[in-house]
Design an enzyme around this catalytic site. Structure first.
Site, PDB file in Angstrom:
ATOM      1  N   LYS A  59     -26.389 -69.656  13.140  1.00 54.41           N
ATOM      2  CA  LYS A  59     -25.441 -69.192  13.663  1.00 54.41           C
ATOM      3  C   LYS A  59     -24.068 -68.406  12.670  1.00 54.41           C
ATOM      4  CE  LYS A  59     -25.456 -74.431  14.243  1.00 54.41           C
ATOM      5  NZ  LYS A  59     -25.166 -75.839  13.573  1.00 54.41           N
ATOM      6  N   GLN A 103     -22.910 -78.601   7.878  1.00 59.65           N
ATOM      7  CA  GLN A 103     -24.142 -79.026   8.240  1.00 59.65           C
ATOM      8  C   GLN A 103     -24.369 -80.033   7.936  1.00 59.65           C
ATOM      9  OE1 GLN A 103     -25.008 -76.306  10.798  1.00 59.65           O
ATOM     10  NE2 GLN A 103     -27.265 -77.975  10.899  1.00 59.65           N
ATOM     11  N   ASP A 126     -15.757 -77.922  15.035  1.00 56.07           N
ATOM     12  CA  ASP A 126     -16.413 -79.087  15.733  1.00 56.07           C
ATOM     13  C   ASP A 126     -15.813 -80.211  16.430  1.00 56.07           C
ATOM     14  OD1 ASP A 126     -19.593 -78.035  16.045  1.00 56.07           O
ATOM     15  OD2 ASP A 126     -19.901 -79.398  13.751  1.00 56.07           O
TER      16      ASP A 126
END
Ligand code: NAD
Length: 289
Positions: A59, A103, A126
Site C-alpha cells: 500500500k 491493518q 476503508d
C-alpha cells in the site's frame, strides 16, 4: 445439438488499476504544483504478522508511485487497545493526514470494531466506521469500502448491465459481502445475499447474472453454478500448498461466463487502487478538487 461456447474475458484488474492510478498521479501532481502538500495515507500496523507487513508495504509503495505520501505507525503485538486508540486519535487530529488505515487482523484484546469506531469518518478511507457504513445503507455520500468499490469499477469497465440484473453475493462480511450487496442494489440490481447457512447455494448461483464470491473457500464456485453469460467476480483468497487459490474454478468457468476475475491480477489490485482514490477524495474534500 451444437453447444454454444461463450467467449470469456479474463479481467485484467492490474491493467485497469494502472490506468486509474495514472489519472490519480496526474491529480496529485496538479495539487502539488499549486503549492499544496501531497495527500497522505497513514497506516497503522499492530504486531508482527508477516502478511500484514507485506500488505502495508504494498500500500505504501502504491502511494509512492502516484506521488502520495504515506506514514506508518507501528505498535508491538503487546500493545493495548488504549495504545492503539491513542495512535488513531493522534492521526485523527493531524492536519497532515488525509486517510487512516488500521491493518487487520489485530492482536487478541484489541477489538477491531472499537478501533474502527474511533477513526474520524472523514479519514475512514476503508469505509468501515459505523458512520460510513450507515451512510452507505442510507445511500448518502461517504467513503465506501475499497474492495466493493473496485468490483463496481470492474463491472462498469466491462459494461456489465447492472440495472434489473440478478446479482448473487456469496459472503456477508462488513468489508465485502454487505457493502457490495448494497452498492449493487443501489445500482438497481436485484440482490440475493448468500452465506454459510444458505440452502441450495448452487441453484441460487445458477440464477445470477452477476455472481460475486467473497468467501475464502477454494474453488467453491463450480462451472455448473454459473449461468451462461454471467459476470463472475472472485474475491476469495486462500493459500493451498503455497499456491494462491480463489473461490471460483476460473478455468472451469471459461467458456461459460462473460467475464471472470482471476484470483491474481483481478480484484486485488483494484482494492489498493480504491484506497488511493478514497485518500485523494478525503484530501480534496479538505482542500478542494
Ligand atoms: P469473511 O472471511 O469475514 O467471511 C466469509 C463469509 O463467507 C461469511 O459471510 C460466511 O457466511 C460465508 N461463507 C463461509 N463458508 C461458506 C460456504 N461454504 N458457503 C457459503 N458462504 C460461506 O469474509 P471476507 O473478509 O469478506 O473475506 C472473504 C474472502 O475474500 C477471503 O478469502 C479474503 O481473504 C478475501 N478478500 C480479498 C480481498 C481482495 O482485495 N482480493 C479483499 C477482502 C477479502
Amino acid at each position: 445439438m451444437a453447444s454454444t461456447r461463450q467467449e470469456t474475458v479474463v479481467v485484467d484488474g492490474l491493467a485497469l488499476a494502472q490506468d486509474i492510478r495514472q489519472d490519480l498521479a496526474k491529480a496529485v501532481e496538479r495539487h502539488v504544483s499549486t503549492g499544496r502538500r501531497a495527500p497522505c495515507l497513514a497506516v497503522v500496523l499492530v504486531g508482527d504478522d508477516p502478511a500484514s507487513a507485506s500488505y502495508i508495504k504494498g500500500k505504501r509503495r502504491a502511494c509512492a508511485r502516484i506521488g502520495m505520501d504515506s506514514i506508518e505507525r507501528k505498535l508491538p503485538a503487546t500493545a493495548t487497545e488504549r495504545e492503539v486508540l491513542d495512535v488513531v486519535e493522534e492521526l485523527n487530529a493531524s492536519e497532515g493526514v488525509d486517510g487512516i488505515l488500521v491493518q487487520l487482523p489485530l492482536p487478541d484484546g484489541v477489538r477491531p470494531n472499537t478501533i474502527a469506531e474511533a477513526i474520524g469518518p472523514d479519514k475512514d478511507i476503508d469505509g468501515l466506521t459505523p458512520i460510513n457504513a450507515g451512510r452507505l445503507l442510507l445511500g448518502e455520500p461517504g467513503h465506501r469500502a475499497c474492495t466493493p468499490l473496485g468490483i463496481m469499477k470492474i463491472l462498469e469497465h466491462h459494461e456489465i448491465p447492472i440495472e434489473g440484473a440478478h446479482a448473487v453475493v456469496i459472503g456477508r462480511s462488513a468489508i465485502v459481502g454487505k457493502p457490495i450487496s448494497l452498492l449493487l442494489q443501489q445500482a438497481n440490481a436485484t440482490v440475493t445475499m448468500c452465506h454459510s447457512r444458505t440452502k441450495q447455494l448452487a441453484a441460487v448461483c445458477r440464477n445470477a447474472d452477476i455472481l460475486v464470491a467473497a468467501v475464502g473457500v477454494p474453488r467453491l464456485v463450480q462451472p455448473d453454478w454459473v449461468k451462461p453469460g454471467a459476470a463472475v467476480i472472485d474475491v476469495g483468497v486462500s493459500i493451498i500448498d503455497g499456491e494462491w487459490v480463489g473461490d471460483v474454478d476460473t478455468e472451469g468457468v471459461r467458456g461459460i461466463a462473460r467475464i471472470v476475475t482471476p484470483h491474481r491480477r483481478g480484484v486485488g489490485p483494484m482494492t489498493i487502487t480504491m484506497l488511493l482514490c478514497n485518500t485523494l477524495d478525503a484530501y480534496e474534500a479538505h482542500f478542494g478538487a
